[in-house]
Design a protein around this motif. Structure first.
Motif, PDB file in Angstrom:
ATOM      1  N   MET A   1     -22.815  32.092 -11.774  1.00 60.94           N
ATOM      2  CA  MET A   1     -21.948  31.792 -10.625  1.00 60.94           C
ATOM      3  C   MET A   1     -21.393  30.381 -10.745  1.00 60.94           C
ATOM      4  O   MET A   1     -20.250  30.109 -10.457  1.00 60.94           O
ATOM      5  N   GLU A   2     -22.269  29.455 -11.148  1.00 59.22           N
ATOM      6  CA  GLU A   2     -21.928  28.028 -11.139  1.00 59.22           C
ATOM      7  C   GLU A   2     -21.232  27.553 -12.405  1.00 59.22           C
ATOM      8  O   GLU A   2     -20.561  26.530 -12.397  1.00 59.22           O
ATOM      9  N   GLN A   3     -21.440  28.259 -13.505  1.00 60.55           N
ATOM     10  CA  GLN A   3     -20.937  27.741 -14.788  1.00 60.55           C
ATOM     11  C   GLN A   3     -20.537  28.911 -15.678  1.00 60.55           C
ATOM     12  O   GLN A   3     -20.989  30.031 -15.476  1.00 60.55           O
TER      13      GLN A   3
ATOM     14  N   TYR B   1     -31.367  25.176 -17.304  1.00 59.18           N
ATOM     15  CA  TYR B   1     -30.133  24.857 -16.594  1.00 59.18           C
ATOM     16  C   TYR B   1     -29.414  23.767 -17.409  1.00 59.18           C
ATOM     17  O   TYR B   1     -30.063  22.963 -18.068  1.00 59.18           O
TER      18      TYR B   1
ATOM     19  N   SER C   1     -12.039  25.693  -8.230  1.00 52.48           N
ATOM     20  CA  SER C   1     -13.031  24.617  -8.351  1.00 52.48           C
ATOM     21  C   SER C   1     -13.062  23.987  -9.735  1.00 52.48           C
ATOM     22  O   SER C   1     -13.664  22.965  -9.935  1.00 52.48           O
ATOM     23  N   SER C   2     -12.446  24.636 -10.698  1.00 55.33           N
ATOM     24  CA  SER C   2     -12.463  24.021 -12.026  1.00 55.33           C
ATOM     25  C   SER C   2     -11.242  24.444 -12.819  1.00 55.33           C
ATOM     26  O   SER C   2     -10.543  25.378 -12.458  1.00 55.33           O
TER      27      SER C   2
ATOM     28  N   ASP D   1     -27.233  33.484 -10.698  1.00 53.81           N
ATOM     29  CA  ASP D   1     -26.950  32.194 -10.076  1.00 53.81           C
ATOM     30  C   ASP D   1     -26.452  31.164 -11.093  1.00 53.81           C
ATOM     31  O   ASP D   1     -25.613  30.319 -10.778  1.00 53.81           O
TER      32      ASP D   1
END
Lengths: 201, 157, 124
Positions: free
Chosen positions: A160-162, A188, B54-55, A157
């Motif tokens: 996924m975001e970064q 995080y 998105s980026s 997770d």
């Protein structure tokens, strides 16, 4: 090598992290009735591909305790021990002769579970006291698998975001028993920002 | 020659005596191979498709689509070859952490099959699914992949 | 008849360790629970003289279970045993009505003293 933007891991946060790992050492030693000291190998940020590439280089069969730290500054905590060493840890906790436990039953799995719980709790306790925040561990998840697979799945997770992760990588050796464990604390990115901005730290 | 280790969201290309290695859970690895050049590539991706831009800091290899296409583009810029002369193998897509990555492994495998079919690349072997991790070694001298699922013996694909 | 104890902790190894610590005192372990919800159900079924309660457990945590058990029986004796050593949790547990709060990893003697004290047997 994938390019890393090198997010800065705040120095004060690093210091509090070290203090919390010292406390985790204390509780681990108390539970296992040994004199274990956690040694911090690296505190760094890097591209997710580079991090998992390094994990893949030394992948072992392990039992792991995965503990989410939930609250104002969420983090992930991961404790891993080579599969056969988890049997020895169970013997130590129950004060039995090394070699007594020889199959992976619920006591062996829950010994790893509980080690994760008490160490993650110790880390939370230090952050709460020092930073005046809310942070507690969630119930641990125990897994048996390749260490690289566990690391990837647990940080899925985040990845996924970064594209970057903050990593505190540590290990400890119980040299008298030939047990070698590894520990990861993964704040995080937002948690690092929040901790860095706390007044009075 | 040193082994090439592939991390998450990455692509590696190699040739000859090199072995490309990775570990998988819900992620999928697609290996493509050219017998003519004794060369191959591996992508290790974690999500099926890039939904939207998105980026600015995109890692194309994070996604099966467009990552597999990117891998083909990189490979074909090094080796002059048609898709019909390549073969592919697919690994991974397990459901390791039951409460976190739900159906991602299945979707990752599905997108690999769709894209390879669209690109007219023959899938000659695969080992996917289950609830345990994978370790794969892709030998570029002969195209054989040694795959070990946790708790099982290694097997050649 | 010996006094009865319910042990609530999600780690089987901790339940085993507590059993080994409590049994020599002459008390009877009547039930075990692996989460807060199970602790409440077993409390209703067995009506133990004392409950040892972990805090971090799945489904329902120990603080919630403590609260519900005390609603069932305001005189219930519940000894919290947790790795959380934070003032907010300690205060909350005692305020709700926990008998005592022991921090893990626990020492055998401290657990025995706390249990005997909770059961009114500490002069033995």
């Amino acid at each position: 090598m994938n390019e890393s933007k090198n997010i800065k891991f705040n120095k004060t946060v690093q210091l509090i992290t070290k203090m919390s790992l010292d406390m985790a050492s204390v509780v681990f030693s108390k539970l296992t009735k040994t004199d274990a000291k956690i040694i911090i190998d690296k505190i760094y940020s890097d591209d997710i591909s580079n991090i998992s590439e390094n994990m893949n280089k030394n992948s072992k069969e392990v039992m792991a305790s995965l503990v989410n730290l939930v609250g104002d500054t969420p983090m992930k905590f991961l404790f891993m021990v080579p599969l056969n060493d988890s049997l020895k840890l169970t013997d130590l906790i129950l004060e039995k002769k090394i070699g007594t436990h020889n199959e992976f039953n619920m006591y062996v799995e829950s010994s790893v579970q509980e080690i994760g719980n008490i160490m993650a709790s110790a880390i939370c306790n230090v952050f709460v006291t020092t930073c005046k925040i809310k942070l507690v561990p969630a119930p641990p998840i125990v897994m048996k698998d390749f260490s690289s697979t566990i690391f990837q799945e647990y940080t899925f997770d985040l990845a996924m975001e970064q594209n970057e992760m903050l990593v505190v990588e540590s290990h400890f050796d119980l040299t008298n028993c030939g047990i070698n464990c590894s520990l990861f604390l993964l704040p995080y990115l937002e948690s690092n920002k929040i901790l860095s901005s706390i007044e009075g730290l | 020659m040193t082994d090439l280790i592939v991390g998450i969201a990455d692509i590696k290309i190699g040739q000859g005596e090199q072995i490309i290695k990775t570990s998988l859970g819900s992620c999928v690895a697609v290996c493509i191979y050219s017998k003519e050049y004794h060369a191959g590539a591996m992508i290790h991706y974690m999500l099926p498709s890039l939904e939207q831009e998105s980026s600015n800091n995109l890692k194309l290899a994070k996604y099966g689509n467009p990552g597999i296409l990117e891998m083909l583009k990189q490979f074909k810029s090094k080796f002059k070859i048609e898709n019909s002369e390549l073969v592919a193998k697919i690994f991974g897509g397990a459901k390791v952490l039951k409460n976190i990555t739900t159906n991602i492994g299945f979707c990752n495998e599905k997108i690999a099959r769709e894209i390879l079919h669209e690109q007219h690349i023959k899938i000659i072997a695969s080992k996917t699914g289950g609830e345990k991790g994978y370790k794969i070694d892709f030998n570029l001298s002969n195209g054989i992949v040694l795959c070990q699922v946790f708790g099982e013996n290694a097997a050649e694909y | 008849m010996s006094k009865s104890i319910l042990i609530a902790d999600d780690a089987p190894i901790i339940r085993l360790m507590l059993k080994d610590i409590i049994t020599p005192l002459g008390y009877q372990i009547v039930a075990e629970a692996a989460n807060g919800e199970e602790a409440i159900q077993k409390y209703k079924e067995f009506k133990p003289d004392l409950v040892t309660m972990d805090i971090i457990m799945p489904i329902k945590n120990g603080i919630e279970a403590l609260s519900e058990i005390l609603k069932l029986n305001p005189k219930a004796k519940v000894l919290m045993i947790s790795a959380i050593d934070q003032k907010e949790y300690l205060t909350k547990a005692i305020k709700i009505g926990a008998t005592d709060y022991i921090v893990k990893p626990f020492e055998e003697a401290k657990v025995q003293i706390a249990i005997k004290k909770a059961l009114g047997d500490h002069k033995l």
